[in-house]
Design a protein around this motif. Structure first.
Motif, PDB file in Angstrom:
ATOM      1  N   VAL A  74      11.731  19.433  11.687  1.00  0.00           N
ATOM      2  CA  VAL A  74      11.037  20.822  10.587  1.00  0.00           C
ATOM      3  C   VAL A  74      10.455  19.620  10.178  1.00  0.00           C
ATOM      4  O   VAL A  74      10.170  20.355   9.458  1.00  0.00           O
ATOM      5  N   HIS A  79       7.368  26.751   9.820  1.00  0.00           N
ATOM      6  CA  HIS A  79       8.629  27.326  10.601  1.00  0.00           C
ATOM      7  C   HIS A  79       8.734  29.176  10.038  1.00  0.00           C
ATOM      8  O   HIS A  79       8.364  29.120   9.695  1.00  0.00           O
ATOM      9  N   HIS A  85      16.082  26.657  11.685  1.00  0.00           N
ATOM     10  CA  HIS A  85      15.751  26.266  10.774  1.00  0.00           C
ATOM     11  C   HIS A  85      15.868  26.013   9.316  1.00  0.00           C
ATOM     12  O   HIS A  85      15.989  24.932   8.509  1.00  0.00           O
ATOM     13  N   ASN A 132       7.898  28.642   5.073  1.00  0.00           N
ATOM     14  CA  ASN A 132       7.477  28.028   6.507  1.00  0.00           C
ATOM     15  C   ASN A 132       7.808  26.926   5.941  1.00  0.00           C
ATOM     16  O   ASN A 132       7.218  25.745   6.949  1.00  0.00           O
ATOM     17  N   GLY A 135      10.701  22.735   5.284  1.00  0.00           N
ATOM     18  CA  GLY A 135      10.941  21.336   6.079  1.00  0.00           C
ATOM     19  C   GLY A 135       9.698  20.300   5.600  1.00  0.00           C
ATOM     20  O   GLY A 135      10.215  19.255   5.184  1.00  0.00           O
ATOM     21  N   MET A 233      11.666  23.291  16.120  1.00  0.00           N
ATOM     22  CA  MET A 233      11.404  22.820  14.429  1.00  0.00           C
ATOM     23  C   MET A 233      10.317  22.917  14.533  1.00  0.00           C
ATOM     24  O   MET A 233      10.183  23.399  13.069  1.00  0.00           O
ATOM     25  N   GLY A 236       9.006  27.876  15.801  1.00  0.00           N
ATOM     26  CA  GLY A 236      10.159  28.995  16.137  1.00  0.00           C
ATOM     27  C   GLY A 236      10.252  29.749  17.236  1.00  0.00           C
ATOM     28  O   GLY A 236       9.295  29.584  18.391  1.00  0.00           O
TER      29      GLY A 236
END
Length: 335
Positions: A74, A79, A85, A132, A135, A233, A236
Motif C-alpha cells: 500500500v 488506492h 486500504h 489515494n 499509504g 493494494m 483497487g
C-alpha cells in the motif's frame, strides 16, 4: 513530436484522439522501442511511489517497524480508499505510534463510489486516510521517524526523507542532479521531472535489480514482490494496475501516475516502459500501457481475454448502454 496513441469513437465515427509518447528501455538504459518523443520531460507523479518505497526497506525502517507485505504494497499504491486500504494504512500508523492526523496528504473522497456512499450513510466523512496517497505518506512517515528527522515536516523538499528518495530516483534512472527538477504534487510532496526514457530506465532496474548492490537489489525485490503478492493494494477493485499485475501472475508490476503517466516493469527481464498522454487523461493511459505489453508479446491469449476490458474499454451513456469504444492505434517503433 508526440503521436496519436488512442482514439475514442462514438457510434461508427471518430470523436476524440489522445496523443502521447512511449519509451521502452533495457537494463543498460538503451532505448528498445518508442512512439512519439521518448526524450520528453515529464513529472513522474505517482509512478514514483514504488521507487520511494525502496529506501523504506533498504534503510531498515520497514523491518524495524515490522511492516508486512500488505503494508509495503500500500506504500507503493494510489488506492481507491476501500476499507482494505484504509485498514492497512491505519495498521502502519499504529505501528509508528501515529494517528491519521500525522498524514499531510490532504482530505480526499474515496475513489471507490460504493465506499464513499457507505461512508456517508454511516455518518462518516472523508479524511486523509481516504486520500489515494495515504499509504505512500505512511511509508514516508516511517522512514522519517526511523531516520530521526522531524516526521511532521516529511513532505518538505529539503527534508532528509525527500532528499533520500530523490537520490534513489536519480541513481535508478541514471541521471545527474541537474537533470531533475521538482514541483509540488497533488498530495503536497515534491514530484520530480525527468526525461521519459530515464523514467523507463528506472523501471528497468525495478524489473531486474541483479546488477545493483546486494542491499539495494534485495530491497527492490521486496518492494516488487509485495506489489505482486498484493496487487489489490496498488490501486483497487477493478482498476488496471491491480488487474494486470494479478492476471499476469508476477510477470509485471504496473503503476499509474496523474496526468496520463504510466509505468510498467517486466520482472526478471530488466525492461522498463514509461508513457505519457499529452492531455493528461488516464482513460488513454491504460489501453496504451496494455497495448505495449501486447506488442511486446508479454500477453498470452488467455491473459489478453481477461484484460480486454482495459485494452479496448467501451464508452457507456448514463443508461448503461454501449455507445462507443476506446482503442489504442499506435505501433511501437524499434530503435
Amino acid at each position: 513530436m508526440s503521436e496519436v496513441l488512442v482514439t475514442v469513437s462514438r457510434g461508427a465515427n471518430l470523436e476524440s484522439v489522445h496523443r502521447g509518447s512511449i519509451a521502452v528501455v533495457d537494463l543498460q538504459g538503451n532505448l528498445l522501442y518508442s512512439v512519439g518523443d521518448p526524450g520528453r520531460s515529464l513529472y513522474a507523479r505517482s509512478a514514483f511511489k514504488p521507487i520511494q518505497a525502496v529506501p523504506l526497506v533498504e534503510s531498515g525502517a520497514a523491518d524495524h517497524y515490522g511492516l508486512n507485505e500488505l503494508e509495503l504494497a500500500v506504500c507503493c499504491g494510489s488506492h481507491n480508499g476501500e476499507p482494505m486500504h484504509t485498514r492497512t494504512v491505519h495498521s502502519i500508523l499504529d505501528k509508528l505510534g501515529f494517528t491519521e492526523e500525522a498524514l499531510t496528504c490532504g482530505v480526499q473522497t474515496p475513489y471507490m463510489k460504493s465506499t464513499y456512499e457507505e461512508l456517508l450513510r454511516s455518518g462518516g466523512h472523508p479524511s486523509p486516510i481516504h486520500n489515494n496517497c495515504s499509504g505512500n505518506h505512511a511509508g514516508l512517515l516511517a522512514l522519517a521517524k526511523y531516520m530521526g528527522s522531524n516526521p511532521h515536516l516529511y513532505r518538505n523538499p529539503d527534508h532528509p526523507v525527500q532528499l533520500r528518495v530523490r537520490e534513489m530516483l536519480r541513481e535508478l534512472a541514471g541521471v545527474q542532479e541537474d537533470e531533475i527538477s521538482s514541483a509540488v504534487d497533488g498530495c503536497g510532496i515534491p514530484t520530480l521531472m525527468l526525461p521519459l526514457n530515464r523514467l523507463a530506465a528506472a523501471y528497468a532496474q525495478l524489473g531486474d535489480p541483479s546488477t545493483l548492490a546486494p542491499e539495494r537489489a534485495s530491497a527492490i525485490k521486496r518492494v516488487t514482490g509485495a506489489m505482486v503478492a498484493h496487487p489489490e493494494m496498488v490501486s483497487g477493485t477493478g482498476e488496471y494496475d491491480s488487474d494486470v499485475t494479478r492476471v499476469l501472475g508476477g510477470k509485471v508490476i504496473a503503476k499509474v501516475g496523474a496526468e496520463g503517466v504510466h509505468c510498467t516493469a517486466l520482472l526478471n527481464q530488466g525492461i522498463g516502459i514509461a508513457l505519457k498522454i499529452d492531455d493528461g487523461n488516464s482513460r488513454a493511459a491504460y489501453p496504451a500501457a496494455l497495448e505495449v505489453l501486447r506488442q511486446l508479446g508479454v500477453l498470452a491469449s488467455g491473459e489478453q481475454q481477461l484484460l480486454d476490458a482495459h485494452l479496448t474499454p467501451v464508452v457507456r451513456n448514463h443508461l448503461g448502454e454501449t455507445v462507443g469504444r476506446i482503442e489504442p492505434v499506435f505501433t511501437l517503433h524499434k530503435a
